[in-house]
Design a protein around this motif. Structure first.
Motif, PDB file in Angstrom:
ATOM      1  N   PRO A 133       0.805  -1.216   0.000  1.00 18.01           N
ATOM      2  CA  PRO A 133       0.000   0.000   0.000  1.00 18.01           C
ATOM      3  C   PRO A 133       0.840   1.270   0.000  1.00 18.01           C
ATOM      4  O   PRO A 133       2.009   1.248   0.369  1.00 18.01           O
ATOM      5  N   GLN A 134       0.195   2.366  -0.403  1.00 16.86           N
ATOM      6  CA  GLN A 134       0.840   3.674  -0.272  1.00 16.86           C
ATOM      7  C   GLN A 134       0.875   4.083   1.201  1.00 16.86           C
ATOM      8  O   GLN A 134       0.162   3.531   2.034  1.00 16.86           O
ATOM      9  N   LYS A 135       1.695   5.098   1.448  1.00 14.30           N
ATOM     10  CA  LYS A 135       1.986   5.509   2.827  1.00 14.30           C
ATOM     11  C   LYS A 135       0.722   5.767   3.667  1.00 14.30           C
ATOM     12  O   LYS A 135       0.625   5.316   4.811  1.00 14.30           O
ATOM     13  N   ALA A 136      -0.234   6.470   3.087  1.00 12.44           N
ATOM     14  CA  ALA A 136      -1.430   6.828   3.862  1.00 12.44           C
ATOM     15  C   ALA A 136      -2.139   5.571   4.361  1.00 12.44           C
ATOM     16  O   ALA A 136      -2.629   5.526   5.498  1.00 12.44           O
ATOM     17  N   ALA A 137      -2.185   4.545   3.516  1.00  8.26           N
ATOM     18  CA  ALA A 137      -2.866   3.305   3.901  1.00  8.26           C
ATOM     19  C   ALA A 137      -1.993   2.448   4.806  1.00  8.26           C
ATOM     20  O   ALA A 137      -2.498   1.700   5.658  1.00  8.26           O
ATOM     21  N   ALA A 138      -0.675   2.551   4.661  1.00 11.17           N
ATOM     22  CA  ALA A 138       0.241   1.769   5.499  1.00 11.17           C
ATOM     23  C   ALA A 138       0.158   2.201   6.961  1.00 11.17           C
ATOM     24  O   ALA A 138       0.625   1.494   7.856  1.00 11.17           O
ATOM     25  N   GLU A 139      -0.483   3.349   7.220  1.00  9.07           N
ATOM     26  CA  GLU A 139      -0.700   3.774   8.599  1.00  9.07           C
ATOM     27  C   GLU A 139      -1.568   2.783   9.375  1.00  9.07           C
ATOM     28  O   GLU A 139      -1.591   2.802  10.601  1.00  9.07           O
ATOM     29  N   LEU A 140      -2.273   1.924   8.659  1.00 12.43           N
ATOM     30  CA  LEU A 140      -3.046   0.880   9.355  1.00 12.43           C
ATOM     31  C   LEU A 140      -2.124   0.029  10.224  1.00 12.43           C
ATOM     32  O   LEU A 140      -2.541  -0.507  11.246  1.00 12.43           O
ATOM     33  N   GLU A 141      -0.890  -0.121   9.792  1.00 11.00           N
ATOM     34  CA  GLU A 141       0.097  -0.808  10.635  1.00 11.00           C
ATOM     35  C   GLU A 141       1.002   0.192  11.351  1.00 11.00           C
ATOM     36  O   GLU A 141       1.426  -0.059  12.484  1.00 11.00           O
ATOM     37  N   GLY A 142       1.248   1.329  10.726  1.00  8.29           N
ATOM     38  CA  GLY A 142       2.190   2.314  11.260  1.00  8.29           C
ATOM     39  C   GLY A 142       1.697   3.032  12.495  1.00  8.29           C
ATOM     40  O   GLY A 142       2.487   3.535  13.287  1.00  8.29           O
ATOM     41  N   SER A 143       0.371   3.085  12.678  1.00  9.28           N
ATOM     42  CA  SER A 143      -0.196   3.751  13.854  1.00  9.28           C
ATOM     43  C   SER A 143      -1.390   2.960  14.378  1.00  9.28           C
ATOM     44  O   SER A 143      -2.392   2.776  13.693  1.00  9.28           O
ATOM     45  N   LYS A 144      -1.252   2.502  15.615  1.00  8.79           N
ATOM     46  CA  LYS A 144      -2.342   1.727  16.233  1.00  8.79           C
ATOM     47  C   LYS A 144      -3.586   2.601  16.374  1.00  8.79           C
ATOM     48  O   LYS A 144      -4.710   2.122  16.219  1.00  8.79           O
TER      49      LYS A 144
END
Ligand code: AMP
Ligand code: GLY
Length: 430
Positions: free
Chosen positions: A103-114
């Protein structure tokens, strides 16, 4: 639409058992021209060209992509995704034609930020544990919130903390102290600037793997991993000591619930929130009573779950990846091997704490009934030596998971290195 190369040059990013498994599966495809892995390990070295490049060195990756005419990049670990590797490709004219699986960065926040993941789940009515999040300025409120909960207390560093950011504590005072350690004393560095405190969910865990092209999705087989170092699920958390697929208690009715209550709203939620996602979604679930709840999202495949999920995929993986890049995933038929697959992870004594490296691994050539996926292992003077804590994953098929596990243990009898350790009870709780 991208041009459909008949024979593709592919780069896999990562160096674990997961990436060896990706490479192993890709190498079976008629659609492959050349396969590269960066940085890879001794396992990928035997079937691909290893490139000595770090997964977060985007400029070096770009140079390698251009030099080797790479058509498609498969991103194994989360770090480059959370750091925006997919966006990096899209924003560069020289490489924006390359398909990136991840995924792109914005969607990778699903793992990057609880916290981001929890807010996403709340917004889209996806079942998960109740929670509140806190910062240094609201630490007192955090103590008060803990007082309203029953033990055990679940504290999660908001950001990436190499799998160590979740604490589960039985004692209220200890929970308060740890909350302070995380928020005020930066126990996990920037990752614990925010902390999510969650309701404890009691149940058995499993993982569900989803492929999406941002429009449609396909569900891959379920798997269960064994995270603790010690037998009977005791001791420190690790990256995973073994895995089983399919999960025997995931009945058709339960899988339907996962699909309807979790997978569909997740993929729809990504669309509604305009979160661009071409890649794997790894949904960590817990079965509470008869209902699934989400423990966490990961924006990649699991390790060692990949070592049991991909061996059960009969469909050509390059075909699947091409369809994801072209947003034609709905047309792909995902065929799954009915057999069970299990994997046992061999680790260096001491892992997940301090351990030695550089130990020669003997007996790999004697393995016939299992597949050896290398992880923390590298080649040196024609020898395979240990280079990490998790050293290799021994995967086997069986008509039942018990049969598959037995085969893996029989294969392991041929393998040895100094201070080799593995759990002898994988599957004990099923
Ligand atoms: P995570 O890093 O989010 O996967 O969390 C690590 C592990 O902590 C999970 O695999 C679970 O075993 C456990 N865990 C996380 N959240 C909860 C929860 N709300 N209730 C019970 N166990 C949890
Ligand atoms: N095995 C758990 C993970 O890959 O995060």
């Amino acid at each position: 639409m991208r041009k459909q190369n008949l024979n593709m040059n592919i780069l896999v990013l990562g160096s674990g058992g997961r990436e060896h498994t990706f490479a192993w599966k890709i190498a079976q495809s008629q659609k492959l021209n050349k396969l590269f892995v960066a940085p890879g390990n001794s396992g990928t070295d035997a079937i691909a060209t290893n490139l000595n490049i770090s997964v977060t060195d985007f400029e070096a990756i770009k140079d390698a992509v251009i030099k080797n005419s790479i058509d498609l990049v498969v991103v194994g670990p989360e770090d480059p995704l959370v750091q925006g590797i997919h966006d990096f490709f899209l924003n560069d004219d020289a490489i924006k034609h390359v398909s990136v699986i991840g995924p792109q960065k914005a969607a990778a926040e699903l793992e990057g930020s609880k916290e981001f993941a929890k807010e996403f789940m709340m917004r889209h009515n996806i079942p998960t544990a109740a929670y509140e999040s806190f910062t240094k300025d609201t630490v007192e409120k955090g103590y008060e919130f803990l007082e309203t909960l029953q033990p055990p207390y679940v504290l999660k560093a908001d950001g990436l903390a190499a799998g160590k950011g979740v604490l589960i504590l039985n004692d209220l005072n200890e929970a308060k102290t740890e909350l302070k350690n995380m928020l005020v004393d930066s126990k996990f560095g920037a990752a614990s600037t925010k902390v999510v405190i969650e309701e404890f969910l009691d149940g058995i865990e499993l993982s569900c793997f989803v492929l999406t092209d941002g429009k449609d999705y396909k569900i891959l087989p379920t798997a269960k991993d064994y995270k603790r170092i010690g037998e009977g699920d005791t001791g420190l958390n690790t990256g995973g000591m073994g895995a089983v697929s399919p999960v025997p208690f995931a009945t058709k009715a339960f899988l339907d619930k996962i699909e309807n209550q979790i997978v569909k709203p997740t993929v729809e939620g990504l669309k509604k929130d305009s979160l661009p996602y071409v890649g794997f979604i790894f949904i960590g679930l817990i079965k509470v009573g008869e209902n699934p709840k989400v423990i966490e999202y990961n924006v990649r495949m699991g390790d060692p779950e990949t070592e049991v999920v991909l061996p059960r995929l009969k469909t050509d993986l390059i075909e699947v990846f091409q369809a994801m890049g072209d947003q034609t995933l709905s047309k792909v038929n995902i065929e799954i091997d009915e057999r069970a697959a299990t994997t046992i992870m061999l680790v260096s004594g001491g892992y997940p704490e301090a351990y030695d490296k550089g130990k020669e691994i003997l007996g790999i050539d004697k393995i016939e009934d299992s597949i050896v996926f290398h992880a923390g292992a590298k080649l040196q003077d024609e020898k395979v030596i240990t280079s990490g804590g998790r050293v290799m994953a021994i995967t086997s098929y069986g008509e039942t998971y018990q049969e598959a596990i037995k085969k893996s243990y029989q294969s392991i009898d041929n393998l040895r290195f100094d201070k080799m350790y593995y759990r002898k009870d994988i599957g004990f709780d099923l």
